[in-house]
Write an enzyme that holds these catalytic residues in place. Structure first.
Site, PDB file in Angstrom:
ATOM      1  N   HIS A 150      10.269-112.952 -20.496  1.00  0.00           N
ATOM      2  CA  HIS A 150       8.818-112.965 -20.220  1.00  0.00           C
ATOM      3  C   HIS A 150       8.120-111.802 -20.930  1.00  0.00           C
ATOM      4  O   HIS A 150       7.069-111.347 -20.493  1.00  0.00           O
ATOM      5  CB  HIS A 150       8.528-112.878 -18.714  1.00  0.00           C
ATOM      6  CG  HIS A 150       9.337-113.820 -17.883  1.00  0.00           C
ATOM      7  ND1 HIS A 150       8.943-115.103 -17.602  1.00  0.00           N
ATOM      8  CD2 HIS A 150      10.571-113.679 -17.314  1.00  0.00           C
ATOM      9  CE1 HIS A 150       9.867-115.705 -16.868  1.00  0.00           C
ATOM     10  NE2 HIS A 150      10.879-114.861 -16.696  1.00  0.00           N
ATOM     11  N   SER A 271      -6.091-103.145 -44.959  1.00  0.00           N
ATOM     12  CA  SER A 271      -7.362-103.698 -44.486  1.00  0.00           C
ATOM     13  C   SER A 271      -8.422-103.331 -45.513  1.00  0.00           C
ATOM     14  O   SER A 271      -8.325-102.289 -46.171  1.00  0.00           O
ATOM     15  CB  SER A 271      -7.698-103.087 -43.127  1.00  0.00           C
ATOM     16  OG  SER A 271      -9.091-103.101 -42.926  1.00  0.00           O
ATOM     17  N   LYS A 277      -4.719 -98.968 -41.922  1.00  0.00           N
ATOM     18  CA  LYS A 277      -4.019-100.203 -41.564  1.00  0.00           C
ATOM     19  C   LYS A 277      -2.811-100.543 -42.435  1.00  0.00           C
ATOM     20  O   LYS A 277      -2.818-100.338 -43.640  1.00  0.00           O
ATOM     21  CB  LYS A 277      -4.999-101.369 -41.624  1.00  0.00           C
ATOM     22  CG  LYS A 277      -5.982-101.349 -40.480  1.00  0.00           C
ATOM     23  CD  LYS A 277      -5.327-101.711 -39.170  1.00  0.00           C
ATOM     24  CE  LYS A 277      -5.747-103.108 -38.795  1.00  0.00           C
ATOM     25  NZ  LYS A 277      -4.993-103.578 -37.666  1.00  0.00           N
ATOM     26  N   GLU A 284       2.521-113.098 -40.182  1.00  0.00           N
ATOM     27  CA  GLU A 284       1.489-113.971 -39.606  1.00  0.00           C
ATOM     28  C   GLU A 284       1.395-115.269 -40.400  1.00  0.00           C
ATOM     29  O   GLU A 284       1.225-116.355 -39.835  1.00  0.00           O
ATOM     30  CB  GLU A 284       0.144-113.242 -39.599  1.00  0.00           C
ATOM     31  CG  GLU A 284       0.154-112.072 -38.636  1.00  0.00           C
ATOM     32  CD  GLU A 284      -0.994-111.101 -38.856  1.00  0.00           C
ATOM     33  OE1 GLU A 284      -1.312-110.368 -37.923  1.00  0.00           O
ATOM     34  OE2 GLU A 284      -1.573-111.053 -39.962  1.00  0.00           O
TER      35      GLU A 284
END
Ligand code: ARG
Length: 486
Positions: A150, A271, A277, A284
């Site tokens: 979980h 970024s 970043k 992704e």
């Protein structure tokens, strides 16, 4: 070229609508090689004479260098290649190449040849990635880290255990592809449009020349079924789903909050505005591309489910779904493999978190079971300990003797002994004592690594044998082409 009974040509928009030329560049080479085998078979069965086969084979061989990007009025690569052969050899000769076959068995053949190559490529890429994972696991059999259920801390584990779980899922992907090759590698060539031919062809001979195990026997089945195609793309969808889940783990672990791992700069994106970043865009995109591949599988199954038996042009729309799926799987495997090979593992952070919190709870409960307590009683005692520690914001080992005593009834267990047990358990001891088959224990990790290494070697040999089987058949075919081209 085929419009014998049709008076008018397609207008430009309609041609664009029906044409598969732009997708077909992926199968052009298979169409040429398949046509060579077919022509040789026609010659061996006296349907073509020596001069005819020679001219056709030479024309086809020249087309291997063609890019097929030129605009044409052909509706697909089969028509285009035949047109080009006729242009080079004249209608009298080139017009005989399409004897005793149809575009329906031709496209089914091309697709099977393409998929069997893609399967071999994917199998090789999977093994490369599994190898990287297992070698990394070998370095981290003692790197403690928390395991989750979980996404909540569950048990003390090892980093290698995670990596081997990925390797094992990928090995199952490998096995699925490997098995499917057995069904894909059958030749539909010579099935004709749907019901075969009255001409004296030899389907087994073309199958053999092209490196197939056998023919797809029933000519209706051979031309109109795409179940093995769906099976293949189904495996790609499962493979991508596995990769996507692995990607998600890495996304989580590479956050500042976790910082269990750091992706190499080479595999991170910046970024446009936030200078600090380092984004995991590749991971992704693996998730995003997985969605597209799942869509491809759904598209194929939806295409097939309502088709009447016998070729229908709907089947043309399946091809781009297959090609995109193959490309996605191959590039995902290559990129993720390199990503793991260059991954920075923050061992200290993993070890520290593994030793904190209440991850040793089950180990403590099991220690009580070893002292003779029923597991349910042990579960209750440790649950109470965690409750007290959590309320004071401390770890189990920081509990005072009276706090420990308050969690266990005098008749249940000696609280002093319980205190000692709590102090004696940490990540290191937990991983030493974890001995069940396939568990996170250190001894198990070493065993799992060794076993996987020998599996990889065995599977690599199997893939190499298959590649050799196909390439030696095609090499023999190419020698025949050379001899007959003289
Ligand atoms: N371009 C077609 C396809 O990809 C080839 C077969 C066409 N056959 C036909 N009878 N129209 O499926």
């Amino acid at each position: 070229m085929y419009r014998s009974r049709l008076d008018k040509n397609l207008d430009k928009h309609t041609l664009d609508y029906v044409s598969s030329i732009s997708d077909d560049s992926e199968i052009a080479i298979y169409d040429i090689v398949g046509s060579q085998a077919h022509s040789i078979m026609l010659y061996e069965n006296k349907i073509l004479n020596r001069t005819e086969v020679k001219k056709i084979l030479i024309a086809l061989e020249k087309l291997k260098k063609e890019k097929f990007t030129t605009a044409s009025s052909a509706e697909d690569i089969h028509e285009l290649i035949e047109t080009m052969v006729i242009k080079k050899t004249g209608l009298e000769i080139g017009g005989k190449m399409h004897t005793a076959r149809s575009r329906n068995d031709q496209v089914a053949l091309d697709l099977r040849m393409k998929i069997r190559d893609d399967i071999n490529t994917i199998c090789g890429c999977i093994l490369d990635m599994v190898q990287t994972l297992v070698l990394l696991a070998e370095k981290h059999t003692t790197t403690a880290m928390p395991l989750y259920t979980h996404l909540q801390q569950a048990q003390i584990g090892t980093f290698s255990h995670f990596l081997i779980s990925y390797a094992d899922a990928l090995l199952r992907d490998f096995e699925r592809f490997y098995d499917t090759f057995e069904r894909v590698n059958h030749s539909p060539l010579g099935a004709g449009p749907v019901g075969g031919t009255s001409l004296p062809i030899n389907r087994n001979s073309t199958a053999k020349m092209l490196g197939f195990f056998d023919v797809v026997e029933n000519s209706i089945d051979a031309t109109s079924n795409r179940d093995v195609v769906a099976e293949y793309v189904g495996h790609v969808a499962i493979l991508m789903t596995n990769l996507s889940r692995i990607a998600e783990d890495l996304v989580i672990w590479s956050t500042s909050e976790f910082s269990f791992v750091e992706l190499s700069d080479q595999f991170s994106s910046p970024s446009s505005v936030m200078p600090q970043k380092k984004n995991p865009d590749i991971l992704e995109l693996t998730r995003g591309k997985t969605a597209r591949v799942i869509g491809n599988l759904v598209a194929i199954l939806s295409n097939l489910k309502g088709l009447a038996s016998g070729y229908g042009r709907d089947l043309q729309e399946i091809k781009p779904s297959v090609f995109l799926s193959s490309r996605t799987a191959i590039s995902a495997l290559v990129v993720l493999n390199s990503m793991f090979a260059t991954l920075k593992v923050n061992k200290q952070k993993m070890n520290k978190i593994a030793d904190s919190g209440y991850l040793a709870s089950l180990d403590i409960a099991e220690a009580l079971v070893k002292e003779g307590l029923p597991f349910r009683t042990a579960h209750k005692i440790v649950g109470k300990l965690v409750q007290i520690a959590h309320e004071s914001g401390i770890s189990l080992s920081e509990l005072t003797a009276s706090e420990v005593a308050s969690s266990v009834g005098a008749k249940e267990f000696d609280s002093k002994k319980l205190g000692k047990i709590i102090q004696s358990i940490n990540a290191e001891s937990s991983l030493k004592n974890r001995s069940s088959l396939g568990s996170a224990g250190i001894a198990e990790q070493k065993r799992l690594v060794v076993k996987r290494k020998s599996k990889i070697r065995q599977y690599q040999n199997n893939v190499a044998k298959r590649n050799t089987m196909i390439s030696s058949a095609l090499q023999k075919l190419s020698t025949k082409v050379q001899v007959l081209s003289k």
